[in-house]
Write a protein that holds these residues in place. Structure first.
Motif, PDB file in Angstrom:
ATOM      1  N   ALA A 288       1.999  16.735  28.473  1.00 62.77           N
ATOM      2  CA  ALA A 288       0.973  16.463  28.361  1.00 62.77           C
ATOM      3  C   ALA A 288       0.444  15.433  29.710  1.00 62.77           C
ATOM      4  N   ALA A 289       1.400  15.530  30.628  1.00 58.06           N
ATOM      5  CA  ALA A 289       1.037  14.569  31.720  1.00 58.06           C
ATOM      6  C   ALA A 289      -0.218  14.851  32.325  1.00 58.06           C
ATOM      7  N   THR A 290      -1.018  13.674  32.588  1.00 56.38           N
ATOM      8  CA  THR A 290      -2.458  14.052  32.915  1.00 56.38           C
ATOM      9  C   THR A 290      -2.429  14.076  34.581  1.00 56.38           C
ATOM     10  N   ASP A 291      -1.118  13.891  35.251  1.00 56.55           N
ATOM     11  CA  ASP A 291      -1.359  14.120  36.711  1.00 56.55           C
ATOM     12  C   ASP A 291      -0.924  15.621  37.171  1.00 56.55           C
ATOM     13  N   GLY A 292      -0.850  16.323  35.902  1.00 60.61           N
ATOM     14  CA  GLY A 292      -0.570  17.878  36.158  1.00 60.61           C
ATOM     15  C   GLY A 292       1.040  18.255  36.390  1.00 60.61           C
ATOM     16  N   SER A 293       1.810  17.019  36.519  1.00 64.91           N
ATOM     17  CA  SER A 293       3.188  17.576  36.840  1.00 64.91           C
ATOM     18  C   SER A 293       3.917  18.356  36.015  1.00 64.91           C
ATOM     19  N   GLY A 294       3.471  18.592  34.863  1.00 64.41           N
ATOM     20  CA  GLY A 294       4.114  19.525  33.827  1.00 64.41           C
ATOM     21  C   GLY A 294       3.407  21.044  34.039  1.00 64.41           C
ATOM     22  N   ILE A 295       2.445  21.102  35.029  1.00 56.29           N
ATOM     23  CA  ILE A 295       1.914  22.572  34.986  1.00 56.29           C
ATOM     24  C   ILE A 295       2.988  23.552  35.412  1.00 56.29           C
ATOM     25  N   TYR A 296       3.289  24.551  34.714  1.00 55.56           N
ATOM     26  CA  TYR A 296       4.348  25.555  35.459  1.00 55.56           C
ATOM     27  C   TYR A 296       3.538  27.103  35.608  1.00 55.56           C
ATOM     28  N   ASP A 297       2.331  27.437  35.326  1.00 55.50           N
ATOM     29  CA  ASP A 297       1.704  28.540  35.195  1.00 55.50           C
ATOM     30  C   ASP A 297       0.939  28.279  36.495  1.00 55.50           C
ATOM     31  N   LEU A 298       1.198  29.299  37.530  1.00 57.33           N
ATOM     32  CA  LEU A 298       0.363  29.256  38.875  1.00 57.33           C
ATOM     33  C   LEU A 298      -1.132  29.594  38.578  1.00 57.33           C
ATOM     34  N   ARG A 299      -1.657  29.960  37.465  1.00 60.48           N
ATOM     35  CA  ARG A 299      -3.046  30.180  37.465  1.00 60.48           C
ATOM     36  C   ARG A 299      -3.951  28.949  36.857  1.00 60.48           C
ATOM     37  N   THR A 300      -3.221  28.139  36.400  1.00 60.40           N
ATOM     38  CA  THR A 300      -3.898  26.918  35.955  1.00 60.40           C
ATOM     39  C   THR A 300      -4.863  26.222  36.591  1.00 60.40           C
ATOM     40  N   LYS A 301      -4.717  25.984  38.076  1.00 63.81           N
ATOM     41  CA  LYS A 301      -5.541  25.401  38.709  1.00 63.81           C
ATOM     42  C   LYS A 301      -6.621  26.153  39.446  1.00 63.81           C
ATOM     43  N   ILE A 302      -6.547  27.348  39.033  1.00 59.59           N
ATOM     44  CA  ILE A 302      -7.438  28.596  39.163  1.00 59.59           C
ATOM     45  C   ILE A 302      -8.564  28.657  38.044  1.00 59.59           C
ATOM     46  N   VAL A 419      -8.555  36.658  44.240  1.00 59.29           N
ATOM     47  CA  VAL A 419      -9.577  36.586  43.819  1.00 59.29           C
ATOM     48  C   VAL A 419     -10.293  35.145  44.352  1.00 59.29           C
ATOM     49  N   ALA A 420      -9.423  34.084  44.083  1.00 65.65           N
ATOM     50  CA  ALA A 420      -9.876  32.817  44.567  1.00 65.65           C
ATOM     51  C   ALA A 420      -9.855  32.747  46.091  1.00 65.65           C
ATOM     52  N   ASN A 421      -8.920  33.309  46.709  1.00 67.99           N
ATOM     53  CA  ASN A 421      -8.804  33.071  48.053  1.00 67.99           C
ATOM     54  C   ASN A 421      -9.952  33.667  48.710  1.00 67.99           C
ATOM     55  N   SER A 422     -10.269  34.809  48.079  1.00 64.28           N
ATOM     56  CA  SER A 422     -11.569  35.741  48.912  1.00 64.28           C
ATOM     57  C   SER A 422     -12.743  35.255  48.750  1.00 64.28           C
ATOM     58  N   SER A 423     -12.765  34.236  47.824  1.00 67.13           N
ATOM     59  CA  SER A 423     -14.234  33.582  47.565  1.00 67.13           C
ATOM     60  C   SER A 423     -14.792  32.701  48.792  1.00 67.13           C
ATOM     61  N   THR A 424     -16.030  33.079  48.988  1.00 66.55           N
ATOM     62  CA  THR A 424     -16.755  32.173  49.997  1.00 66.55           C
ATOM     63  C   THR A 424     -17.310  31.075  49.899  1.00 66.55           C
ATOM     64  N   ILE A 425     -17.312  30.848  48.456  1.00 71.88           N
ATOM     65  CA  ILE A 425     -17.923  29.448  48.199  1.00 71.88           C
ATOM     66  C   ILE A 425     -16.802  28.400  47.922  1.00 71.88           C
ATOM     67  N   TRP A 426     -15.424  28.873  47.550  1.00 69.96           N
ATOM     68  CA  TRP A 426     -14.478  27.953  47.157  1.00 69.96           C
ATOM     69  C   TRP A 426     -13.782  27.296  48.457  1.00 69.96           C
ATOM     70  N   VAL A 427     -14.020  25.955  48.264  1.00 69.19           N
ATOM     71  CA  VAL A 427     -13.617  25.048  49.261  1.00 69.19           C
ATOM     72  C   VAL A 427     -12.542  24.039  48.731  1.00 69.19           C
ATOM     73  N   VAL A 428     -12.764  23.361  47.794  1.00 74.54           N
ATOM     74  CA  VAL A 428     -11.917  22.226  47.316  1.00 74.54           C
ATOM     75  C   VAL A 428     -10.783  22.817  46.622  1.00 74.54           C
ATOM     76  N   ASN A 429      -9.615  22.563  46.801  1.00 74.79           N
ATOM     77  CA  ASN A 429      -8.395  23.061  46.235  1.00 74.79           C
ATOM     78  C   ASN A 429      -8.201  24.684  46.422  1.00 74.79           C
ATOM     79  N   LYS A 430      -8.654  25.146  47.351  1.00 70.54           N
ATOM     80  CA  LYS A 430      -8.327  26.802  47.308  1.00 70.54           C
ATOM     81  C   LYS A 430      -7.152  27.292  47.593  1.00 70.54           C
ATOM     82  N   PRO A 431      -6.761  28.244  46.599  1.00 70.30           N
ATOM     83  CA  PRO A 431      -5.209  28.652  46.906  1.00 70.30           C
ATOM     84  C   PRO A 431      -5.183  29.533  48.077  1.00 70.30           C
TER      85      PRO A 431
END
Length: 537
Positions: A288-302, A419-431
């Motif tokens: 439940a770490a709020t800093d995201g250190s426990g995230i293991y699924d690569l899609r979470t931040k998308i 999908v995320a990388n090809s987005s023309t509007i995605w700027v912040v934290n773009k994968p």
């Protein structure tokens, strides 16, 4: 000026434009088919009617899935009761289906009356594939429904009030229609082509076969709860024929249709109070770490993003007493608290506050993400399930099940990175354009993901990962949840939840008045969302 989809009508106009631009090629193939029918009002043509049906394959009823189906499937959570009523919003899929069914029946009538009918077998197979998928999807949403007598109102008053067919009979007929399509697609040069009118698959017959066969496999697994022998025969046959490869998918894709944009952002604002829920968070993070250190699924931040304070904080699926209330979407005390506000495209940090992690703004706002119909990832998970359980004429094989399980995860992750990388509007934290091999290996090796040696545990993992891969397909995730008897990640909901025991959609209110006798026969006079459709265990 770019056109943006907000309804089937606009999508139809966009798709029709592609047909108009290719009139020469269509006329070359169709000849008499394009001659006016004996109707003084309009001139239906096979390419035009096909386009109408193809346009109906796009997502519909978005207010329903953002206000009810995301929280019912637990792909997200709602921090407040939605302003959308289930009985008001559940009609979109119903009318979408019956509009397409009318177009289908009329198209088949035109084909059968034409002297060149023998040259249109492929077109018939395409049409049967699309309407069979829509039929099977619609009956899994509503249960029993008008079918054998439906979509024929243009033939006369005797078809104005069609009877409700039993779901079992609907499944049987639609699956037979899919088999006909699969068995009759032909590479013969004598077959007519839809030319540029086939905006879905661009007349790729091998892909059409995979599409139809993959749909057949999906619904055979659903059928198996009630007819194991019949389903196993279909599964065995489907496995012997081409299926979608892991990286292939069928969709309404703006990248393939000039001028098409798909705007889904509006349904996340206003009366839809959607946030990342605790159920999906627990399926993507090991802590439940709020800093995201426990995230293991690569899609979470998308799919999601931190709250305004930069913390990963899910909203409880079943909030206990004392849960801190989320600040309302919209302007509060002169500040815009809405994480889905369009202004974030240019001003990332909203001036107001939101306490819980929202869906990623770019996922909500990007208008180029395709509407997914069925994916190779889903097919991989279906195969993993088959080999895990040892059904459909194959022996249980953990090694093969693991292979398909890993392929389903891998291609889902790669798809969303692309999908995320090809987005023309995605700027912040773009994968990046794709995850690295090392990142994928680390995810697959995580103790929460790594395929278990215990058969029952592994099956639960298959359902979990298939559910996650359906994040963009809440209708399909809801069906998966119900056909597996809530085998997907699930938190028991509060007795007051508006989606508690949501086992079917409510029939449109107009059915109770315009088709009253047949509606009463199907519902005993009281439609109930908790009533289990025939396919459910």
């Amino acid at each position: 000026m770019k056109r943006i989809i907000k309804s089937k009508t606009i999508l139809y106009s966009i798709l029709l434009g592609s047909i108009i631009l290719s009139t020469t090629s269509c006329n070359k193939d169709f000849g008499d088919i394009n001659k006016p029918w004996d109707n003084k009002v309009y001139t239906p043509t096979i390419p035009g009617l096909y386009t109408s049906i193809a346009s109906s394959m796009a997502e519909n009823g978005r207010p329903l899935f953002t206000s009810h189906l995301y929280q019912a499937s637990q792909l997200a959570a709602s921090y407040s009761a939605s302003g959308y009523r289930l009985d008001d919003k559940s009609s979109a899929s119903w009318y979408n289906y019956y509009g397409a069914l009318i177009d289908y029946n009329k198209t088949m009538e035109l084909i059968e009356k034409d002297s060149a009918v023998a040259r249109m077998t492929n077109i018939k197979a395409m049409l049967k594939t699309l309407i069979s998928l829509k039929t099977l999807a619609n009956t899994t949403y509503y249960g029993d429904m008008p079918y054998s007598e439906a979509g024929k109102s243009y033939l006369g008053a005797q078809y104005y009030r069609p009877v409700y067919d039993k779901q079992q009979d609907i499944f049987s007929n639609a699956l037979k229609e899919l088999k006909w399509a699969i068995d009759n697609f032909s590479t013969s040069t004598s077959q007519m082509s839809l030319g540029s009118a086939d905006v879905l698959l661009q007349n790729d017959l091998s892909l059409w076969v995979k599409f139809a066969n993959s749909v057949r496999l999906r619904y055979a697994l659903i059928l198996r709860n009630k007819d194991a022998a019949g389903a196993d025969a279909i599964i065995a046959d489907a496995l012997s024929k081409p299926l979608l490869e892991p990286a292939e998918y069928i969709s309404i894709n703006p990248a393939k249709i000039t001028g098409l944009q798909i705007d889904r952002s509006g349904t996340f604002r206003g009366n839809s109070y959607i946030r990342m829920g605790s159920t999906i968070w627990n399926a993507m993070s090991s802590s439940a770490a709020t800093d995201g250190s426990g995230i293991y699924d690569l899609r979470t931040k998308i799919f999601f993003e931190p709250n305004k304070a930069g913390q990963w904080k899910p909203y409880p699926q079943n909030p206990p007493a004392g849960t801190e209330a989320e600040t309302a979407n919209g302007v509060v005390d002169g500040k815009n608290n809405d994480p889905y506000a369009e202004a974030r495209t240019t001003t990332w940090l909203a001036p107001g506050n939101y306490l819980y992690s929202p869906l990623n703004y770019y996922y909500v706002a990007d208008r180029t993400i395709p509407d997914l119909i069925i994916t190779g990832s889903e097919v991989s998970f279906l195969k993993a399930e088959i080999y895990n359980r040892g059904i459909g004429g194959v022996a249980a094989n953990p090694a093969t099940a693991k292979q398909f399980y890993n392929a389903g995860i891998t291609e889902s992750v790669k798809f969303w990175y692309k999908v995320a990388n090809s987005s023309t509007i995605w700027v912040v934290n773009k994968p990046a354009a794709a995850p690295t091999d090392g990142e994928l290996s680390t995810m697959l090796a995580n103790s929460n993901v790594a395929y278990s040696n215990t058969v029952a545990t592994a099956l639960t993992q298959i359902y979990r990962q298939s559910w996650l891969a359906m994040f963009h397909q809440p209708y399909d995730a809801w069906v998966l949840q119900r056909r597996t008897n809530y085998g997907t990640p699930f938190t028991q909901l509060a007795p007051t939840s508006e989606v508690l025991d949501l086992n079917k959609l409510i029939y449109p209110q107009a059915e109770a008045s315009s088709n009253a006798v047949n509606w009463r026969a199907a519902t005993n006079g009281a439609d109930d969302k908790s009533k289990k459709p025939w396919f459910m265990p």
